[in-house]
Every structure is written in structure tokens, then in C-alpha cells.
Design a protein around this motif. Structure first.
Motif, PDB file in Angstrom:
ATOM      1  N   ARG A   1       0.844  -1.183   0.000  1.00 21.31           N
ATOM      2  CA  ARG A   1       0.000   0.000   0.000  1.00 21.31           C
ATOM      3  C   ARG A   1       0.882   1.236   0.000  1.00 21.31           C
ATOM      4  O   ARG A   1       2.095   1.161   0.166  1.00 21.31           O
ATOM      5  CB  ARG A   1      -0.910   0.032   1.242  1.00 21.31           C
ATOM      6  N   LYS A   2       0.263   2.371  -0.134  1.00 16.80           N
ATOM      7  CA  LYS A   2       0.993   3.630  -0.138  1.00 16.80           C
ATOM      8  C   LYS A   2       1.818   3.763   1.152  1.00 16.80           C
ATOM      9  O   LYS A   2       1.356   3.481   2.234  1.00 16.80           O
ATOM     10  CB  LYS A   2       0.015   4.791  -0.242  1.00 16.80           C
TER      11      LYS A   2
ATOM     12  N   TYR B   1       5.993   1.063  -2.818  1.00 14.44           N
ATOM     13  CA  TYR B   1       5.527   1.583  -4.092  1.00 14.44           C
ATOM     14  C   TYR B   1       5.459   3.108  -4.068  1.00 14.44           C
ATOM     15  O   TYR B   1       5.538   3.755  -5.085  1.00 14.44           O
ATOM     16  CB  TYR B   1       4.142   1.013  -4.434  1.00 14.44           C
ATOM     17  N   GLY B   2       5.278   3.700  -2.905  1.00 14.59           N
ATOM     18  CA  GLY B   2       5.162   5.142  -2.823  1.00 14.59           C
ATOM     19  C   GLY B   2       6.515   5.841  -2.743  1.00 14.59           C
ATOM     20  O   GLY B   2       6.572   7.059  -2.662  1.00 14.59           O
TER      21      GLY B   2
ATOM     22  N   GLN C   1       0.912   1.306 -17.399  1.00 11.50           N
ATOM     23  CA  GLN C   1       1.269   2.483 -16.601  1.00 11.50           C
ATOM     24  C   GLN C   1       0.152   2.823 -15.618  1.00 11.50           C
ATOM     25  O   GLN C   1       0.414   3.199 -14.474  1.00 11.50           O
ATOM     26  CB  GLN C   1       1.544   3.676 -17.517  1.00 11.50           C
ATOM     27  N   ALA C   2      -1.095   2.657 -16.056  1.00 14.28           N
ATOM     28  CA  ALA C   2      -2.230   2.925 -15.157  1.00 14.28           C
ATOM     29  C   ALA C   2      -2.224   1.954 -13.980  1.00 14.28           C
ATOM     30  O   ALA C   2      -2.456   2.349 -12.828  1.00 14.28           O
ATOM     31  CB  ALA C   2      -3.542   2.823 -15.930  1.00 14.28           C
ATOM     32  N   ALA C   3      -1.956   0.665 -14.267  1.00 15.88           N
ATOM     33  CA  ALA C   3      -1.923  -0.332 -13.190  1.00 15.88           C
ATOM     34  C   ALA C   3      -0.790  -0.033 -12.210  1.00 15.88           C
ATOM     35  O   ALA C   3      -0.942  -0.183 -10.994  1.00 15.88           O
ATOM     36  CB  ALA C   3      -1.760  -1.727 -13.788  1.00 15.88           C
ATOM     37  N   ALA C   4       0.354   0.419 -12.738  1.00 15.15           N
ATOM     38  CA  ALA C   4       1.478   0.760 -11.865  1.00 15.15           C
ATOM     39  C   ALA C   4       1.147   1.988 -11.023  1.00 15.15           C
ATOM     40  O   ALA C   4       1.490   2.061  -9.840  1.00 15.15           O
ATOM     41  CB  ALA C   4       2.731   1.009 -12.703  1.00 15.15           C
ATOM     42  N   LYS C   5       0.463   2.945 -11.625  1.00 16.52           N
ATOM     43  CA  LYS C   5       0.094   4.162 -10.892  1.00 16.52           C
ATOM     44  C   LYS C   5      -0.857   3.835  -9.753  1.00 16.52           C
ATOM     45  O   LYS C   5      -0.797   4.449  -8.677  1.00 16.52           O
ATOM     46  CB  LYS C   5      -0.564   5.156 -11.857  1.00 16.52           C
ATOM     47  N   GLU C   6      -1.730   2.878  -9.977  1.00 17.70           N
ATOM     48  CA  GLU C   6      -2.659   2.443  -8.927  1.00 17.70           C
ATOM     49  C   GLU C   6      -1.884   1.987  -7.692  1.00 17.70           C
ATOM     50  O   GLU C   6      -2.243   2.312  -6.560  1.00 17.70           O
ATOM     51  CB  GLU C   6      -3.537   1.311  -9.455  1.00 17.70           C
ATOM     52  N   LYS C   7      -0.796   1.244  -7.913  1.00 13.15           N
ATOM     53  CA  LYS C   7      -0.013   0.750  -6.782  1.00 13.15           C
ATOM     54  C   LYS C   7       0.744   1.891  -6.092  1.00 13.15           C
ATOM     55  O   LYS C   7       0.860   1.924  -4.867  1.00 13.15           O
ATOM     56  CB  LYS C   7       0.978  -0.308  -7.266  1.00 13.15           C
ATOM     57  N   VAL C   8       1.254   2.808  -6.893  1.00 17.15           N
ATOM     58  CA  VAL C   8       2.034   3.912  -6.330  1.00 17.15           C
ATOM     59  C   VAL C   8       1.171   4.780  -5.437  1.00 17.15           C
ATOM     60  O   VAL C   8       1.544   5.142  -4.319  1.00 17.15           O
ATOM     61  CB  VAL C   8       2.661   4.758  -7.458  1.00 17.15           C
TER      62      VAL C   8
ATOM     63  N   ARG D   1      11.109   2.199 -10.138  1.00 21.21           N
ATOM     64  CA  ARG D   1      11.222   0.883 -10.788  1.00 21.21           C
ATOM     65  C   ARG D   1       9.872   0.219 -10.923  1.00 21.21           C
ATOM     66  O   ARG D   1       9.579  -0.441 -11.905  1.00 21.21           O
ATOM     67  CB  ARG D   1      12.169  -0.027  -9.983  1.00 21.21           C
ATOM     68  N   ARG D   2       9.012   0.393  -9.920  1.00 21.21           N
ATOM     69  CA  ARG D   2       7.715  -0.263  -9.959  1.00 21.21           C
ATOM     70  C   ARG D   2       6.680   0.558 -10.725  1.00 21.21           C
ATOM     71  O   ARG D   2       5.578   0.099 -10.941  1.00 21.21           O
ATOM     72  CB  ARG D   2       7.233  -0.544  -8.532  1.00 21.21           C
ATOM     73  N   GLU D   3       7.071   1.771 -11.092  1.00 21.06           N
ATOM     74  CA  GLU D   3       6.173   2.642 -11.851  1.00 21.06           C
ATOM     75  C   GLU D   3       6.559   2.674 -13.323  1.00 21.06           C
ATOM     76  O   GLU D   3       5.742   2.967 -14.191  1.00 21.06           O
ATOM     77  CB  GLU D   3       6.223   4.052 -11.254  1.00 21.06           C
ATOM     78  N   PHE D   4       7.818   2.388 -13.597  1.00 22.82           N
ATOM     79  CA  PHE D   4       8.332   2.443 -14.963  1.00 22.82           C
ATOM     80  C   PHE D   4       7.853   1.223 -15.745  1.00 22.82           C
ATOM     81  O   PHE D   4       7.962   0.090 -15.282  1.00 22.82           O
ATOM     82  CB  PHE D   4       9.864   2.457 -14.939  1.00 22.82           C
ATOM     83  N   VAL D   5       7.306   1.456 -16.925  1.00 18.52           N
ATOM     84  CA  VAL D   5       6.814   0.344 -17.746  1.00 18.52           C
ATOM     85  C   VAL D   5       7.303   0.527 -19.183  1.00 18.52           C
ATOM     86  O   VAL D   5       7.625   1.627 -19.620  1.00 18.52           O
ATOM     87  CB  VAL D   5       5.272   0.252 -17.736  1.00 18.52           C
ATOM     88  N   GLY D   6       7.313  -0.590 -19.916  1.00 17.70           N
ATOM     89  CA  GLY D   6       7.639  -0.540 -21.332  1.00 17.70           C
ATOM     90  C   GLY D   6       9.110  -0.276 -21.602  1.00 17.70           C
ATOM     91  O   GLY D   6       9.984  -0.478 -20.763  1.00 17.70           O
TER      92      GLY D   6
END
Length: 959
Positions: free
Chosen positions: A362-363, A367-368, A581-588, A385-390
Motif C-alpha cells: 500500500r501507499k 511503491y510510494g 502504466q495505469a496499473a502501476a500508478k494504482e499501486k504507487v 522501478r515499480r512505476e516504470f513500464v515498457g
């Protein structure tokens, strides 16, 4: 009636059956003839999978296996008489260290078991599902208290056979995660070592529930099964089970989902790789025993992860997902790959994997945590690292260059907020033994030396630089000698990575006809830097990395030193990467994407046009301030449509920071016109086509066409969709609204200049494998140009392509306009275009055109002498159904009977059974029940001939 535990155990040439609930505990010997029978079934299965229509062959194998397994003791019959409550799970068990003959037993396609009218798996009251287990069963571990957590990694090494379309599978998993509330982590590398690092970082609160690997695989003649994973540079990295298990160490997942395409004997591959992974401690492995269709794989995965997320057991999730595939097959939505999924369990594998609703992270946990390119000063924030995709291929290209350098360094080039600094940070993370030196804002020789001293700071470096700073202040060219002494001296063993970020700040606006140039007071510095790293190639592991918005030149002694940098362009993100990227942002952020927000997320992705910076801004609003997000989306969408700047401060600042208007002001009149004219295209087109257009318009200046447009980032380079080795280009989507719109007259004129040339470049009428996207673009341009040659060669596939994208109205419009233009020009319209036009017209309720087109298709086929062809029969079927839907069953009956006469070949028996059903339904509606029953009997005879006994269960009510 209760759910039973059934175990079929093979050890030392003996088969035992145990089921306490059915009072079964018996055994019988497995003889040599039985082993030969196993081999026959395996081979028959492999041969059947090569056939287009293998339903009859699979059913026959299933019946034979049922008879053998039931045996003289009627084992299966006694089980069914005693047990209900589906799903009916049967464990096929061998020893913990299985012999070759035991593994062959597991390789038999037990999924196919069939009794009388249907496969047992298809019976919703049985829902039979075989499970293969090695070792004596023990109780599985406790379920995770969190929600289901899956790590996905695809591997598609370059030059390793047919390209893997992993993006679709990854996109389907993202959709499944959004629908089920599953936590999904995507490991981008395709590399076993980096996968192990990812898994280790995810093992908070217990083992990862599922590791889903998508890749190619094969069987080495001596070493056994191998997965084709990737090196960090993207080259093939053959990985055997023992190597993968060693990498994972003690962080093995509770389930490995092996979605691997095999070159040969996929069932044998899965069987042997799974058995090895089980012996190395992975509790369960799920995979495919044959080549599975994308739609089937995605549908199965969606159901499978949904059931796991709902705390169903692993075995039950497989059974129910398989049953969904079978139901879909009955509705003619699938091709019959329901039997391919196989589940292998170790001693304690299976059971419920997770039972919670909360995410593991969680935040405020990890991830935050914000990451920075300049870690020491915590400046230059980048995607963590957990937010960067592609960006997989770009990372691999850079690492390949750094491992085998042929250039002074690398320049990451791309439009503003495209993620260049974040990519540089990922590269730095991939080089853990390098000391990262970040130069930002000040790029002079003194700043570079001070940066090296600050970031590295060893006594040796300080002593080396003592007294040198004043020298480079007076003479920046002296940096060459000093820098070589550093990178070939104290930094030879502990190499540095010199990152010069946002290098556009070091550039001057170009003169007309030129690219950007290094500012005059920095010229000597940059010459020294590039020449020092060039001279050190092969002598040091120190590397140079620049990021910047623009390509630039650095003239020196009739050479351009900037050409000694490897140019890596950073393109816009694909839509599926936007969803990641949206899924990663959800976690962040720590705020879950609710079901109601899914549509808003898709709007964010579409509005951002692949710019990760804009996506990040919109995703943050979506998760934290939905109403504000809606207003921002409306403003961005208006900008895309009209070029009107948004009145929202954050968005306005974002767009102005891109400096689009400034860049346009640097262009010549011809370049502005060429840029505006390139808005004609809706997809990237070859540079040769753009050059042809410029030449026809008299716009081609000095140097390669569009060199400055590419250099400024106003044109984006891409790999051509038809000829991948060639470069294509398209105007940047966020710059498009600012360059002006083309009138209908302009579009018609420009399309007329280029469409024939583009058609020939993309293979002309001979290219049958052209992507639908290319045909759609060609047909659109051909309509505008009234070019009947290109239109007749592309319209049918364009309509089919749009239909596949569910753009039925556009497809119907394109079909209608194409047929009208071809008719007016006296050009023959193909029956395929008529049929495609009829189908999409019917879908949107335009029955007038639908009936007209299908009648013209029928007439054309009959007059062309194709009256006995399959196409003619299919056209009649379509016409008959339209007549039924239009309320003319009498005429439809005549048409169906005519079609049935032409479906008598063995290859078309299934289609004939379908049309018999169509006829029978009409007869029942007219009260002709006796005639309908006769047809029903005829259908059964056709099914008998086809060998598909399942279909005999059809009833008069189905008719």
C-alpha cells in the motif's frame, strides 16, 4: 452425493484407483500393450492437433481412453454412480522421482475422456478435470491473506524464430487484473536473473501466488526442455528448468503459468519441463499442451484469474475455465482448444492460493517511494522501478551497445515528457557496478569535473583533479586528456556512467536548414567528451549517456562528432503500455482503480496519445480527483480536436513546456507545409512515401527529406508495419493540432499524389499478408483520391479489419462508398467485398444495402461459373439468414436448400449440419414438425459421419 477425492496412481507398472467416497481401492497391472496404447494416443493427439477440424479425432481418442480406464472393473462407471457435485477432479499421480514410463503416462491427453455423447469435461453436471501430480499428496500451504498477486514476464529474444505476440496476452492479463482486483506486476526484461530480482522484491507477506511466463520453448536433443528467455541485451538466453529454479532460489511462486509456444511436441515439452520444476520445489505448473489460439488463451486466462481471485482452488479454477471454453465453442465463438490447458502439481501443490481482498503493498510501503536520476541529491525525479513500464527494446539496444561499444556513447532522443530521464535511470539500475555521475543544467568542462569529483569522491579522483580545474576553466579542450586519464585510470576497474541529462539545454536554436548545434561556449567541452570516450573504446567500461529532445550536430575537422553517438529514439507508448502504466500508478498512489473508473482510464490513454508524462498527470487525477479528471480530459480532447489550449493551469503548463509553437517557428515555409501535409496519414508511412509526396509538391530541400522534422521530434520514426527493416514516420500526435487542418480538397489532392506509390511500396495487389491497418489506410486514401486500382485491392480487407475492431459503422460506410465508386468507374466489384459489405451493413441495421450486396454476391458467383464453390454456398447461407431476419422465411427456405446441395463434401459436413438446422427451424415455425424431425435425423447422420458424437445430444428444442 459429495465431491470426491479421486486418485489414479501409477508406480512400478501398476495402476491403482483410490476414492474413499466411492469405496474404491483397487489396482491392475500396466502391461507392454498398455504402454504401446499410451504411445498411440499421444501420437494420435499430436496428429489431430495439426488438422483444422480435429473434433471427431479427439472425441474418438477420448472414447477409447474411457473404455481402457473404465476397464473390466467399471471403475469410472462406479465413480459416477457414487459422486456428484462438480467439478469432478481426478488426480493422475506418479512417484516423486518419476521414471520415463510414468512420465509417458502423464503425457497421455486425459482431458479428452468421453462417454457416449460428449467429453466428460463438457458435461456441466460432471465438469471432469484431470490433474497430474508427482509425489504423494500432502496438504497444501495456507492461502495468502492478501488478494491474488501475479508476476508476468514475456520473453521475445531477437532473431529467435517467429516473433511472439506477447502484447496481446499481457493486455488480456491487465484486463483480467482490472476486472478481478488481482495485483499484477510486469517484469519487462524477459531475463531470468532480473526476473529473480523482481520476484524477490515482490515476496512481501509470503511467496508470489502466480508467476506467468510467456515465451517460446523447445526440446534440446541432449539437455531436455528449454525456455527461450532473453539476455539483458535482448539476445536469446536458453534457460533450462534447473537454471530457472536456481535463479528463483527460495522465492519460488505457488504456481508457474507457463504460456510457451513450442516448436515441436508441446505436450512432451510441458510434461518434462513441469516435472523438473516440481522436483525443484515449485508447487504447481500450468501450461498448454499444444499451440493455443490468442482468443482461447485470453479467454481461459480471464476466467482462470477471476476464479483464483474469488478464492476458488487452483484445480477448480482450471476446471471451470475449461468449461467456459467449451461453452464458448458450442456458441461457435472458439476454435476448440479447450483441452490444451494442463495442470501439474507437486506433493503440496494446489488448493486455494489467496483469500484476502487487500493488496500486499500500500501507499507508504515501497511503491510510494519516489526515485531520482540524481540519487545523491534526490533531484531529477523519475518513474520508480515499480512505476516504470515498457521501453524494453530501447533498454536492450542501449545495453547491447554498452556491452559491445561501437560508439562514443548513446543519445536518448524524444519529444518532451516522453520518459527519457526515467529510461536513463533504468539503464543506471541495470549497471549496478557503475558509479553514476549526473550532469544537469551546467555542461561546461569544469561542471563535468566537479560532477565526477562530487559523485565519486575518492582520494584518487581528488588527487587526479587537484590543479586541473583551473586549467579546464581556461582551456576546455584540456578536458580530453583529463577525462581519458580518469576513465582509463581510477575508473577503469570501478567504471563510471556519465549521464548528461536534458541536453537540449546545451543547444542553440538552429539556423534555417540545419539541426540544433551545441552552444558556442560548450563546443570545445563536448568535442573533448565525445573524443575521449571514442578513444577509450575497448580500453574501459566507462560509458556516456545523453538524453535530449533534439538531434544535434557538432562539426569538427570536416566531421560531425555527434554522429559518433548511437541515436535511440523514444517513441510514444502503445495503448497496452498505457494500461500497464495505469496499473502501476494504482499501486504507487495506493488507490484501487474501481470498475467505474476503467472507462475513464481508457479515455486518459486515448487523450494522452502515448505521452507517458501526460498519462501520468491524467492517471493521478483519475485516481485522486475523478471529477477534476473529467474536466481535464474534456480540455485535452478539445485540444486534440481543435488545437485550443486548455484553460487548466497544469495542462497548459504541460503543453507549453513541450515548446511545440517554438519548434514550429524554427521551420521553413516548405517544412511547415510538409509537416501539415503529413497529417494526411493516420498511421506511420515509409519515409520514401513522404519523400515522394514532398517531391511531387516541390517541397524537398537540401539533405534527406524531413531530416529536421525528425531531428526536432515533430515527426516520430517507427518501424514500417509492412517492411520492418525500413523506417516509417508520422507526425507527433500532440503537435498535430497546431499545424493546421487539411480541407477535403487538400486531402483528395494529396491522396492522389501518394496512394499508388504507397500501395506499391506495401506490396501492391500481390501482397496477401499485408496487415489490416495498412489496408484500412490505403482504402481510406484511395476513396479520397478516387483510385479504383488501390480501392479494389484493399477495400475488402479494410472492411474485415474494421469489423474485427468492432467499428461496424465505419466499415459499412467504407464498403458502401467503395462499391459506389467502383460501380461508377465500371470496375468489377469482388464477391468478397459484397459479402463483407452485406455483413457489416446488417450489423448496423442497414438491411437495404445488406440485401442488395448479398444478392449481388450470389449473382456474381453464379454468373462467374462459381456456382459449385464454397464461396457460393457461404453467400447463400448469409442471404438465407438475412431473409429470415427480414421476415421472409419462404424465400429463405429456398436459399438454404440451394446452399445445402453445395455442402456435401467431407470437409464441409459441419457447415451442412448447420444449414440443416436452419431449414429445420423454419419448418418447425411453420408447423411442419414431422419434416423437421426427418431433418433432425439427417443431422444426426451427418454428425455420425463427422464423428462428433457430442453433437448427437442436440434436441428438437435446439432445432
Amino acid at each position: 452425493m459429495i465431491r470426491a477425492k479421486v486418485e489414479l496412481d501409477v508406480r512400478e507398472s501398476r495402476l491403482a484407483i483410490r476414492c474413499k467416497e466411492a469405496e474404491l481401492d483397487e489396482w491392475r497391472d500396466i502391461k507392454k500393450n498398455d504402454q504401446k496404447q499410451f504411445d498411440r494416443w499421444i501420437e494420435q493427439y499430436r496428429q489431430a492437433l495439426k488438422q483444422h477440424d480435429h473434433a471427431a479425432a479427439l472425441f474418438s481418442i477420448g472414447q477409447d481412453m474411457y473404455k481402457w480406464l473404465n476397464g473390466s472393473g467399471s471403475w469410472l462407471k462406479r465413480l459416477f454412480d457414487s459422486v456428484s457435485d462438480p467439478p469432478f477432479i481426478v488426480e493422475f499421480t506418479v512417484s516423486a522421482r518419476p521414471r520415463d514410463d510414468e512420465l509417458r503416462f502423464l503425457e497421455v491427453p486425459w482431458e479428452l475422456l468421453a462417454e457416449k455423447h460428449q467429453h466428460l469435461a463438457a458435461d456441466q453436471y460432471v465438469m471432469y478435470c484431470p490433474v497430474r501430480r508427482t509425489g504423494k499428496r500432502s496438504e497444501p500451504g495456507e492461502p495468502s491473506p492478501y488478494r491474488l498477486h501475479t508476476v508476468f514476464m514475456a520473453a521475445a529474444p531477437q532473431g529467435a524464430g517467429v516473433p511472439l505476440r506477447y502484447e496481446e496476452e499481457e493486455s488480456a492479463l491487465l484486463d483480467a487484473a482490472g476486472a478481478s482486483g488481482m495485483d499484477l506486476t510486469v517484469e519487462e526484461s524477459g531475463n531470468p536473473g532480473l526476473l529473480a530480482q523482481c520476484i524477490s522484491g515482490e515476496c512481501i507477506g509470503g511467496a508470489v501466488d502466480v508467476l506467468h511466463i510467456s515465451c517460446h520453448g523447445t526440446i534440446h536433443s541432449k539437455k531436455g526442455p528449454v525456455l527461450m528467455l532473453e539476455t539483458e541485451e535482448g539476445d536469446p538466453c536458453p534457460t533450462y528448468a534447473e537454471e530457472l529454479a536456481k535463479n528463483l532460489g527460495g522465492n519460488k511462486p505457488n504456481l508457474m503459468f507457463l504460456s510457451a509456444c513450442m516448436t515441436s511436441q508441446p505436450d512432451a515439452f510441458l510434461n518434462s519441463y513441469s516435472s523438473r520444476m516440481l522436483r525443484f520445489g515449485v508447487p504447481a505448473v500450468l501450461g498448454w499442451s499444444g499451440s493455443v489460439g490468442d482468443a482461447e488463451a485470453n479467454r481461459f486466462a480471464a476466467g482462470f484469474y477471476r476464479y483464483l481471485s474469488q478464492s476458488h482452488s487452483l484445480e477448480e479454477a482450471v476446471a471451470r475455465s475449461r468449461q467456459e471454453l467449451l461453452e464458448a465453442e458450442k456458441e461457435k465463438k472458439m476454435s476448440g482448444d479447450w483441452h490444451l490447458a494442463r495442470l501439474y502439481l507437486g506433493r503440496n501443490g494446489g488448493g486455494v492460493l489467496s483469500k484476502g481482498k487487500e493488496a500486499r503493498r500500500r501507499k507508504g510501503v515501497e511503491y510510494g517511494h519516489r526515485e531520482f536520476l540524481n540519487v545523491k541529491d534526490q533531484s531529477i525525479p523519475v518513474a520508480g522501478r515499480r512505476e516504470f513500464v515498457g521501453r524494453r527494446r530501447q533498454i536492450q539496444q542501449i545495453l547491447r551497445e554498452f556491452n559491445n561499444p561501437g560508439h562514443a556513447g548513446v543519445l536518448i532522443h524524444g519529444f518532451g515528457r516522453q520518459g527519457k530521464s526515467s529510461l536513463a535511470a533504468r539503464i543506471a539500475n541495470r549497471l549496478p557496478d557503475h558509479q553514476v555521475v549526473v550532469i544537469y543544467g551546467h555542461y561546461d568542462a569544469l561542471a563535468i569535473l566537479e560532477g565526477i569529483e562530487y559523485f565519486i569522491g575518492t582520494e584518487e579522483i581528488k588527487n587526479l583533479l587537484s590543479g586541473q580545474k583551473e586549467e579546464v576553466r581556461k582551456n576546455p579542450a584540456a578536458l580530453f586528456t583529463i577525462l581519458r586519464a580518469i576513465i582509463e585510470g581510477p575508473c577503469k576497474e570501478q567504471p563510471l556512467l556519465l549521464v548528461m541529462d536534458d541536453f537540449e539545454q546545451a543547444l542553440d536554436d538552429p539556423e534555417e536548414g540545419e539541426l540544433h548545434r551545441v552552444k558556442s561556449h560548450l563546443v570545445e567541452t563536448m568535442r573533448a567528451v565525445i573524443e575521449a570516450f571514442t578513444a577509450a573504446i575497448g580500453k574501459t567500461r566507462c560509458r556516456l549517456l545523453l538524453t535530449g529532445r533534439y538531434r544535434f550536430t557538432l562539426p569538427h575537422k570536416s566531421r560531425d562528432l555527434a554522429a559518433q553517438l548511437l541515436l535511440i529514439h523514444l517513441p510514444p507508448m502503445e495503448e497496452y503500455e498505457g494500461r500497464k502504466q495505469a496499473a502501476a500508478k494504482e499501486k504507487v498512489i495506493g488507490v484501487p482503480i474501481k470498475e467505474v473508473d476503467v472507462g475513464r482510464v481508457e479515455r486518459c490513454i486515448h487523450a494522452a496519445r502515448g505521452n507517458p508524462g501526460l498519462q501520468d498527470l491524467l492517471f493521478s487525477l483519475c485516481l485522486q480527483a475523478p471529477e477534476e479528471c473529467d474536466g481535464a480530459l474534456a480540455a485535452v480532447e478539445e485540444y486534440i480536436e481543435s488545437g485550443k489550449e486548455p484553460d487548466r493551469e497544469k495542462l497548459l503548463d504541460f503543453l507549453r513546456n513541450l515548446a511545440i509553437q517554438h519548434l514550429l517557428g524554427l521551420l521553413s515555409t516548405s517544412e511547415k507545409e510538409l509537416l501539415r501535409d503529413s497529417t494526411l496519414f493516420q498511421v506511420p508511412v515509409p519515409l520514401e512515401t513522404l519523400g515522394h509526396m514532398a517531391q511531387e509538391l516541390g517541397l524537398k530541400g537540401e539533405g534527406p527529406v524531413g531530416e529536421r522534422l525528425l531531428g526536432f521530434g515533430l515527426w516520430e520514426p517507427f518501424m514500417d508495419m509492412v517492411n520492418p527493416k525500413e523506417t516509417a514516420a508520422a507526425i507527433h500526435a500532440l503537435a498535430r493540432p497546431k499545424v493546421g487542418k487539411l480541407s477535403e480538397k487538400d486531402v483528395s489532392h494529396l491522396a492522389g499524389l501518394v496512394v499508388q506509390d504507397l500501395f506499391e511500396w506495401w506490396g501492391g495487389k500481390e501482397n496477401k499478408n499485408r496487415p489490416y491497418a495498412a489496408d484500412i489506410e490505403l482504402a481510406r486514401l484511395a476513396l479520397a483520391a478516387q483510385n479504383t486500382t488501390v480501392l479494389s485491392g484493399t477495400a475488402e480487407d479494410a472492411v474485415r479489419g474494421l469489423e474485427g475492431q468492432f467499428q461496424y459503422r465505419y466499415a459499412a460506410k467504407l464498403a458502401r462508398e467503395s462499391i459506389e465508386i467502383l460501380d461508377n468507374a465500371g470496375v468489377e466489384v469482388s464477391d468478397g467485398l459484397f459479402r463483407a459489405g452485406a455483413e457489416v451493413s446488417e450489423r448496423i441495421g442497414d438491411m437495404e444495402h445488406a440485401r442488395t450486396y448479398i444478392q449481388r454476391a450470389v449473382d456474381k458467383l453464379s454468373t462467374d461459373g462459381n456456382i459449385d464453390s464454397e464461396d457460393y454456398a457461404y453467400a447463400l447461407l448469409s442471404q438465407g439468414r438475412m431473409l429470415v431476419n427480414s421476415g421472409d422465411p419462404d424465400k429463405a427456405l429456398e436459399v438454404f436448400k440451394e446452399a445445402e446441395k453445395r455442402l456435401r463434401s467431407d470437409r464441409l459436413l459441419r457447415e451442412r449440419s448447420i444449414v440443416l438446422g436452419d431449414i429445420a427451424r423454419i419448418q418447425v415455425s411453420r408447423g411442419q414438425v414431422e419434416e423437421a424431425l426427418k431433418l433432425h435425423q439427417e443431422r444426426l447422420e451427418v454428425f455420425d459421419e463427422l464423428g462428433d458424437r457430442r453433437s448427437r445430444a442436440v434436441t428438437l428444442g435446439d432445432i
